[in-house]
Design an enzyme around this catalytic site. Structure first.
Site, PDB file in Angstrom:
ATOM      1  N   ARG A 151       0.867  -1.171   0.000  1.00 54.13           N
ATOM      2  CA  ARG A 151       0.000   0.000   0.000  1.00 54.13           C
ATOM      3  C   ARG A 151       0.908   1.226   0.000  1.00 54.13           C
ATOM      4  O   ARG A 151       1.981   1.217   0.595  1.00 54.13           O
ATOM      5  CB  ARG A 151      -0.893   0.021   1.234  1.00 54.13           C
ATOM      6  N   LYS A 175      -1.878  -3.080   7.980  1.00 57.35           N
ATOM      7  CA  LYS A 175      -3.128  -2.836   8.689  1.00 57.35           C
ATOM      8  C   LYS A 175      -3.274  -3.799   9.869  1.00 57.35           C
ATOM      9  O   LYS A 175      -2.878  -4.953   9.800  1.00 57.35           O
ATOM     10  CB  LYS A 175      -4.319  -2.999   7.742  1.00 57.35           C
ATOM     11  N   HIS A 246      -1.740   3.220  -6.355  1.00 53.90           N
ATOM     12  CA  HIS A 246      -2.668   2.103  -6.168  1.00 53.90           C
ATOM     13  C   HIS A 246      -2.792   1.269  -7.435  1.00 53.90           C
ATOM     14  O   HIS A 246      -2.966   0.049  -7.376  1.00 53.90           O
ATOM     15  CB  HIS A 246      -4.036   2.641  -5.754  1.00 53.90           C
ATOM     16  N   ARG A 249      -0.003  -1.126  -7.498  1.00 54.57           N
ATOM     17  CA  ARG A 249      -0.294  -2.233  -6.577  1.00 54.57           C
ATOM     18  C   ARG A 249      -1.208  -3.250  -7.262  1.00 54.57           C
ATOM     19  O   ARG A 249      -1.008  -4.459  -7.160  1.00 54.57           O
ATOM     20  CB  ARG A 249      -0.940  -1.678  -5.305  1.00 54.57           C
ATOM     21  N   HIS A 272      -4.052  -8.615   2.678  1.00 58.87           N
ATOM     22  CA  HIS A 272      -5.502  -8.641   2.850  1.00 58.87           C
ATOM     23  C   HIS A 272      -5.861  -9.613   3.968  1.00 58.87           C
ATOM     24  O   HIS A 272      -5.454 -10.779   3.936  1.00 58.87           O
ATOM     25  CB  HIS A 272      -6.200  -9.089   1.562  1.00 58.87           C
ATOM     26  N   TYR A 281      -9.718  -9.817  -8.159  1.00 58.47           N
ATOM     27  CA  TYR A 281      -8.791 -10.188  -9.237  1.00 58.47           C
ATOM     28  C   TYR A 281      -9.148 -11.531  -9.881  1.00 58.47           C
ATOM     29  O   TYR A 281      -8.412 -12.005 -10.732  1.00 58.47           O
ATOM     30  CB  TYR A 281      -7.365 -10.272  -8.695  1.00 58.47           C
TER      31      TYR A 281
END
Length: 304
Positions: A151, A175, A246, A249, A272, A281
């Site tokens: 990210r 995250k 992004h 990415r 994720h 995807y």
């Protein structure tokens, strides 16, 4: 003029402080629904759930976007909630009506050729002898981003220690404060080595950040990187509107899947927490599988 709609709009203005544009949007949507009800021998106030479903179905048949349909449902819900609370109606006909689901938007993706052109130009501009610290930095940034799929917030805020432990990979805290290991490609390692040397010559050796800057945080701002990336893309003949950190990415993930990586691995590399996030995807996998069957199935080309 429908007095119930007017009363509803007055309430939204006085009690909710709704903006003028919001009120006009509610008015248009509710008057359109009222017109449909009138054409079917009813009023908006007395409309049944089935009649409202027919109205929403007519929007879909007319080609309205799901976002527009969802906005109409939201307006109707607010309107019937108002009628119920004002004792103007004993039930809410929208309770069992679902908002239309938005179509899953596919991420913008750069082709392998475009990505290669971008990276080649970044490397050329960062070449020893002519490369400025800024050119060396943007080269390191794009190589690492495309190699890892980080990210942008993770990338610009990397501590310098991650690059000094082992040049084969980075350990990234993402995250949820979760750590993950992301390997670096050979070009990314070379670009990073050059950047560390340029960083030292700039006198930034004492900064805790891999990409230090004179900013409030002490590291490169994501907006600055985004602007420099667009400038690089423009010099490479790629529309600036087509690229962002992004998008790179997304290119990382899509190209991995396109060339055989499995979805679970890509999920881990992207950081994720849930694989459902990575499933945007799956269209790449589907295209690859169709191509695989068409190219390698022994009977794929036989006429039927």
């Amino acid at each position: 003029m429908d007095l119930r709609i007017e009363s509803f709009l007055e309430m939204m203005s006085a009690e909710r402080g709704a903006a003028k544009n919001t009120l006009e949007s509610y008015r248009r949507d509710l008057e359109d629904a009222a017109g449909f009800c009138k054409a079917h021998q009813s009023t908006l106030q007395e409309a049944s759930t089935d009649l409202l479903r027919d109205y929403l179905a007519s929007l879909a048949d007319a080609g309205f976007a799901t976002s527009s349909q969802a906005r109409r449902v939201a307006a109707l819900r607010q309107f019937y909630k108002f009628l119920y609370l004002e004792n103007l109606r004993s039930d809410d006909p929208t309770i069992t009506i679902d908002s239309p689901k938005k179509e899953a938007s596919l991420p913008k993706i750069m082709s392998v050729t475009e990505t290669s052109r971008l990276l080649d130009l970044a490397a050329e501009e960062a070449a020893e002898g002519i490369g400025t610290p800024r050119a060396i930095r943007i080269h390191a940034l794009v190589e690492v981003l495309y190699a890892t799929g980080l990210r942008v917030s993770e990338l610009v805020s990397l501590p310098v220690e991650v690059a000094k432990r082992d040049d084969r990979f980075f350990i990234v805290r993402g995250k949820g404060n979760k750590e993950r290991l992301v390997p670096l490609t050979a070009p990314a390692r070379a670009a990073m080595k050059r950047w560390l040397a340029a960083r030292k010559l700039q006198g930034d050796e004492d900064s805790p950040w891999l990409f230090p800057a004179a900013s409030e945080t002490g590291h490169l701002a994501r907006q600055v990187f985004g602007r420099e990336l667009k400038e690089l893309a423009a010099r490479a003949g790629i529309a600036s509107a087509k690229i962002s950190p992004h998008v790179l990415r997304h290119a990382f993930a899509s190209h991995l899947l396109q060339y055989g990586a499995d979805l679970r691995t890509v999920q881990q590399l992207l950081g994720h927490a849930d694989i459902s996030t990575t499933q945007i995807y799956t269209h790449v996998i589907e295209e690859r599988l169709v191509s695989l069957v068409n190219d390698h199935h022994p009977l794929a080309d036989l006429p039927r």
